[in-house]
Scaffold this motif. Structure first.
Motif, short mmCIF file in Angstrom:
data_model
loop_
_atom_site.label_atom_id
_atom_site.label_comp_id
_atom_site.label_asym_id
_atom_site.label_seq_id
_atom_site.Cartn_x
_atom_site.Cartn_y
_atom_site.Cartn_z
N TYR A 4 8.71 32.52 -69.02
CA TYR A 4 8.60 31.26 -68.29
C TYR A 4 9.61 30.24 -68.82
O TYR A 4 10.29 29.58 -68.05
CB TYR A 4 7.16 30.72 -68.43
CG TYR A 4 6.85 29.62 -67.47
CD1 TYR A 4 6.55 29.91 -66.15
CD2 TYR A 4 6.85 28.29 -67.87
CE1 TYR A 4 6.26 28.90 -65.24
CE2 TYR A 4 6.57 27.28 -66.98
CZ TYR A 4 6.27 27.59 -65.67
OH TYR A 4 5.99 26.60 -64.78
N GLU A 92 0.34 33.98 -62.93
CA GLU A 92 1.33 33.22 -62.18
C GLU A 92 2.62 34.03 -61.99
O GLU A 92 3.71 33.48 -61.94
CB GLU A 92 1.62 31.91 -62.90
CG GLU A 92 0.40 31.01 -62.96
CD GLU A 92 0.66 29.76 -63.77
OE1 GLU A 92 1.74 29.63 -64.35
OE2 GLU A 92 -0.24 28.92 -63.81
N ARG A 94 3.73 35.50 -59.35
CA ARG A 94 4.41 35.11 -58.11
C ARG A 94 5.22 33.84 -58.30
O ARG A 94 6.33 33.70 -57.80
CB ARG A 94 3.40 34.91 -56.98
CG ARG A 94 3.20 36.12 -56.15
CD ARG A 94 2.48 35.84 -54.85
NE ARG A 94 1.79 34.58 -54.77
CZ ARG A 94 0.57 34.43 -54.27
NH1 ARG A 94 -0.08 35.45 -53.80
NH2 ARG A 94 0.02 33.25 -54.21
N ASP A 95 4.65 32.90 -59.03
CA ASP A 95 5.38 31.66 -59.30
C ASP A 95 6.64 31.92 -60.11
O ASP A 95 7.69 31.33 -59.86
CB ASP A 95 4.49 30.66 -60.04
CG ASP A 95 3.34 30.15 -59.18
OD1 ASP A 95 3.45 30.27 -57.94
OD2 ASP A 95 2.37 29.64 -59.75
N GLN A 97 8.36 34.69 -60.14
CA GLN A 97 9.32 35.34 -59.24
C GLN A 97 9.98 34.32 -58.33
O GLN A 97 11.17 34.40 -58.05
CB GLN A 97 8.63 36.43 -58.40
CG GLN A 97 8.32 37.68 -59.16
CD GLN A 97 9.58 38.30 -59.74
OE1 GLN A 97 9.78 38.27 -60.94
NE2 GLN A 97 10.42 38.84 -58.90
N HIS A 98 9.20 33.36 -57.88
CA HIS A 98 9.73 32.31 -57.02
C HIS A 98 10.77 31.47 -57.76
O HIS A 98 11.84 31.17 -57.24
CB HIS A 98 8.59 31.43 -56.50
CG HIS A 98 8.99 30.47 -55.44
ND1 HIS A 98 9.45 30.86 -54.21
CD2 HIS A 98 9.04 29.11 -55.45
CE1 HIS A 98 9.75 29.79 -53.50
NE2 HIS A 98 9.51 28.71 -54.23
N ILE A 99 10.48 31.11 -58.99
CA ILE A 99 11.43 30.33 -59.80
C ILE A 99 12.69 31.15 -60.05
O ILE A 99 13.81 30.64 -59.98
CB ILE A 99 10.78 29.88 -61.13
CG1 ILE A 99 9.69 28.83 -60.85
CG2 ILE A 99 11.82 29.30 -62.08
CD1 ILE A 99 8.86 28.48 -62.05
N ASN A 101 13.86 33.49 -58.13
CA ASN A 101 14.60 33.55 -56.86
C ASN A 101 15.37 32.26 -56.60
O ASN A 101 16.50 32.29 -56.13
CB ASN A 101 13.65 33.84 -55.70
CG ASN A 101 13.12 35.25 -55.72
OD1 ASN A 101 13.69 36.13 -56.35
ND2 ASN A 101 12.01 35.48 -55.03
N ILE A 102 14.75 31.13 -56.88
CA ILE A 102 15.42 29.84 -56.69
C ILE A 102 16.65 29.75 -57.60
O ILE A 102 17.73 29.34 -57.17
CB ILE A 102 14.45 28.67 -56.96
CG1 ILE A 102 13.39 28.60 -55.86
CG2 ILE A 102 15.21 27.35 -57.05
CD1 ILE A 102 12.28 27.61 -56.15
#
Length: 146
Positions: A4, A92, A94-95, A97-99, A101-102
């Motif tokens: 993270y 978390e 998914r979160d 992975q989203h970060i 990806n961004i």
């Protein structure tokens, strides 16, 4: 927890790079507009037959202050990351992975823009520069505008 933090730092670094580049570009555009405004005022005063001393001083001052100051970006606040447990990280995913990806998207867009500018040098060039370089290519020189 390190995953993270790593993602957070990568995202912060990409956003900092983007902020610095856009701030520099905005500062350049502001300086250009300011110079054009003072030149316009100078021409109007000449046209009216008035003194242009004050306007010339402002114009010289804007040229002297032509250093481009890039706004500082805020430092990353990692205090929120310190209290996280491994269980919270696992839930978390998914979160994360989203970060990730961004971050990847921002980095890819930055590199894409740099490559576009490198391989298409006339893309961001102004019309007057394009005309000057084209004339130079065929052996002509344009007069300097004052």
């Amino acid at each position: 927890m390190s995953t993270y933090k790593t993602l957070f730092r990568q995202l912060h670094n990409e956003l900092s790079i983007i902020c610095a580049k856009s701030g520099k570009h905005q500062a350049e555009q502001t300086l250009k507009k300011q110079t054009a405004l003072w030149q316009y005022k100078k021409l109007n005063l000449i046209k009216l037959g008035m003194s242009i001393k004050e306007v010339e001083e402002k114009l010289l001052q804007s040229k002297m202050d032509s250093k481009i100051i890039v706004p500082a970006h805020p430092e990353a606040d990692t205090h929120a990351l310190l209290g996280r447990t491994p269980e919270q990280e696992a839930t978390e995913y998914r979160d994360l992975q989203h970060i990730a990806n961004i971050t990847t998207f921002l980095q890819s867009q930055r590199v894409y823009q740099e490559l576009l500018e490198r391989y298409n040098p006339g893309m961001n060039m102004e019309q007057s520069d394009k005309v000057r370089k084209t004339a130079h290519r065929v052996g002509l020189e344009l007069p300097e505008l004052k």
